[in-house]
Design an enzyme around this catalytic site. Structure first.
Site, PDB file in Angstrom:
ATOM      1  N   HIS A   1      12.202   6.767   6.629  1.00 17.00           N
ATOM      2  CA  HIS A   1      12.434   4.869   6.994  1.00 17.00           C
ATOM      3  C   HIS A   1      13.969   4.730   7.603  1.00 17.00           C
ATOM      4  CE1 HIS A   1      10.980   1.378   5.877  1.00 17.00           C
ATOM      5  NE2 HIS A   1      10.303   1.497   4.489  1.00 17.00           N
TER       6      HIS A   1
ATOM      7  N   CYS B   1      14.478   0.602  -2.530  1.00 18.63           N
ATOM      8  CA  CYS B   1      13.950  -0.039  -1.411  1.00 18.63           C
ATOM      9  C   CYS B   1      12.631  -0.723  -1.982  1.00 18.63           C
ATOM     10  CB  CYS B   1      13.567   1.199  -0.304  1.00 18.63           C
ATOM     11  SG  CYS B   1      12.482   1.823  -1.040  1.00 18.63           S
TER      12      CYS B   1
ATOM     13  N   ASP C   1      14.362   6.048  -5.324  1.00 23.05           N
ATOM     14  CA  ASP C   1      12.868   5.728  -5.146  1.00 23.05           C
ATOM     15  C   ASP C   1      11.669   5.850  -5.530  1.00 23.05           C
ATOM     16  OD1 ASP C   1      10.739   4.561  -3.584  1.00 23.05           O
ATOM     17  OD2 ASP C   1      11.122   6.061  -1.633  1.00 23.05           O
TER      18      ASP C   1
HETATM   19  N1  NVA Z   1       8.468   6.800  -0.695  1.00 16.43           N
HETATM   20  C1  NVA Z   1       8.066   4.973  -0.761  1.00 16.43           C
HETATM   21  C2  NVA Z   1       8.858   3.881  -0.103  1.00 16.43           C
HETATM   22  C3  NVA Z   1       7.723   2.841   0.080  1.00 16.43           C
HETATM   23  C4  NVA Z   1       9.339   1.604   1.320  1.00 16.43           C
HETATM   24  C5  NVA Z   1       6.451   5.648   0.175  1.00 16.43           C
HETATM   25  O1  NVA Z   1       6.333   5.889   1.129  1.00 16.43           O
HETATM   26  O2  NVA Z   1       5.943   4.994  -0.990  1.00 16.43           O
HETATM   27  N1   CP Z   2      10.446  -0.931   1.086  1.00 15.24           N
HETATM   28  C1   CP Z   2       9.416  -1.376   1.708  1.00 15.24           C
HETATM   29  O1   CP Z   2       9.369  -0.818   2.938  1.00 15.24           O
HETATM   30  O2   CP Z   2       8.466  -2.128   1.507  1.00 15.24           O
HETATM   31  P1   CP Z   2       7.310  -2.083   1.625  1.00 15.24           P
HETATM   32  O3   CP Z   2       6.327  -1.052   1.422  1.00 15.24           O
HETATM   33  O4   CP Z   2       6.505  -3.729   0.838  1.00 15.24           O
HETATM   34  O5   CP Z   2       7.238  -3.079   3.601  1.00 15.24           O
END
Ligand code: NVA
Ligand code: CP
Length: 300
Positions: A129, A259, A219
């Site tokens: 990310h 995040c 996270d």
């Molecule tokens: N680790 C999480 C981050 C969301 C922004 C996901 O992949 O769902």
């Molecule tokens: N942190 C983040 O990427 O948030 P969303 O999944 O809402 O885009």
């Protein structure tokens, strides 16, 4: 820099250049100074997963830069009926000036970049990310006035966030301590990358990782696409939580970032979350400024 596919591809200098440009664009936006660097340009935004921040910050950011954001839900595109990403890339390259994509496989993002001839921005994959980590670094620098030499700690799943944070924080000179349960370590490519860094530590003890931390990250225990494993993960991640006990071993003035979305009383207590809400929501805002910088760099 042609694309933003993963943190690993960026040099330390490129990261700092993006942060500096983000600071400038943030200043311009806050002071009503026009910054139409992408006038007449169109960004396609392909989403195969849900999003609040990424969608709204890219869409608004593109508008503020004078460009046009085009939201493309993947299940309304032919990609969902089997059209290869190789063909999608070549078609969209004829219409658009850049693509932001959020999907499952990193491979798909890399293929878009390989077959298309416009900049590709990774808006999250299972692997990484990078947009979030650029916003995170921007936020840490705002609060601490530096990055080099700070102690960062990550507690939780060795997921996309962990992978990008480890690489990004090491590149800018931070000391990185990560606590993950067995079986949930960061990706092998990331652990291979850390072998060149003496200031990286992976442990199974959250308290050990948090010692003297200047900034703590966590996270969710189950990411998008892992909903079916949620119950098993509740057990595996018990204790991998940012709470008062963890905060007591960190520096007194340490920051906490997330995040988002956050699951209170799982990876972070509601109390610690609210005590650090200013930092966390500044972090969310900084998605906008960091991504505007990325778009200007790649598409300007
Ligand atoms: N680790 C999480 C981050 C969301 C922004 C996901 O992949 O769902
Ligand atoms: N942190 C983040 O990427 O948030 P969303 O999944 O809402 O885009």
């Amino acid at each position: 820099m042609k694309h933003l596919l993963k943190m690993m591809d960026l040099s330390a200098e490129e990261i700092i250049e993006i942060l500096n440009l983000a600071d400038q664009l943030k200043y311009e936006q806050k002071h009503g100074i026009p910054h139409n660097h992408l006038k007449g340009k169109t960004l396609g935004m392909i989403f195969e997963k849900a999003s609040t921040r990424t969608r709204v910050s890219f869409e608004t950011g593109m508008y503020q830069l004078g460009g046009y954001p085009l939201f493309l839900s993947s299940n309304e595109m032919q990609i969902s009926r089997g059209e290869p990403v190789e063909d999608t890339a070549r078609v969209l390259s004829r219409y658009l000036d850049g693509i932001m994509i959020r999907t499952f496989k990193q491979e798909e993002v890399e293929k878009l970049a390989e077959y298309g001839n416009i900049p590709i921005i990774n808006g999250l994959t299972d692997y990484c990310h990078p947009c979030q980590v650029l916003a995170d670094l921007l936020t840490v620098r705002e609060y601490k006035n530096k990055l080099n030499g700070l102690n960062m700690c990550y507690i939780g799943d060795g997921n996309n966030m962990a992978n990008s944070l480890i690489v990004g924080c090491l590149k800018v000179g931070m000391n990185v301590s990560v606590a993950c349960p067995d079986g949930y370590h960061p990706d092998k490519t990331v652990l291979d990358f850390t072998k060149d860094y003496k200031n990286f530590r992976l442990t199974s003890s959250p308290k050990e990782a948090a010692e003297n931390a200047d900034v703590l990250f966590t996270d969710v225990w189950a990411s998008m696409g892992q909903e079916g494993e949620a119950e098993k993960r509740q057990i595996a991640f018990k204790g991998y939580q940012i709470n008062d006990e963890i905060m007591s071993v960190a520096h007194g003035d340490s920051m906490v970032l997330h995040c988002l979305p956050a699951h209170r009383e799982e990876e972070i207590t509601a109390k610690v979350f609210e005590e650090h809400a200013n930092e966390i929501f500044d972090e969310a805002e900084n998605r906008l400024h960091a991504q505007k910088a990325v778009m200007v760099k790649l598409m300007g």
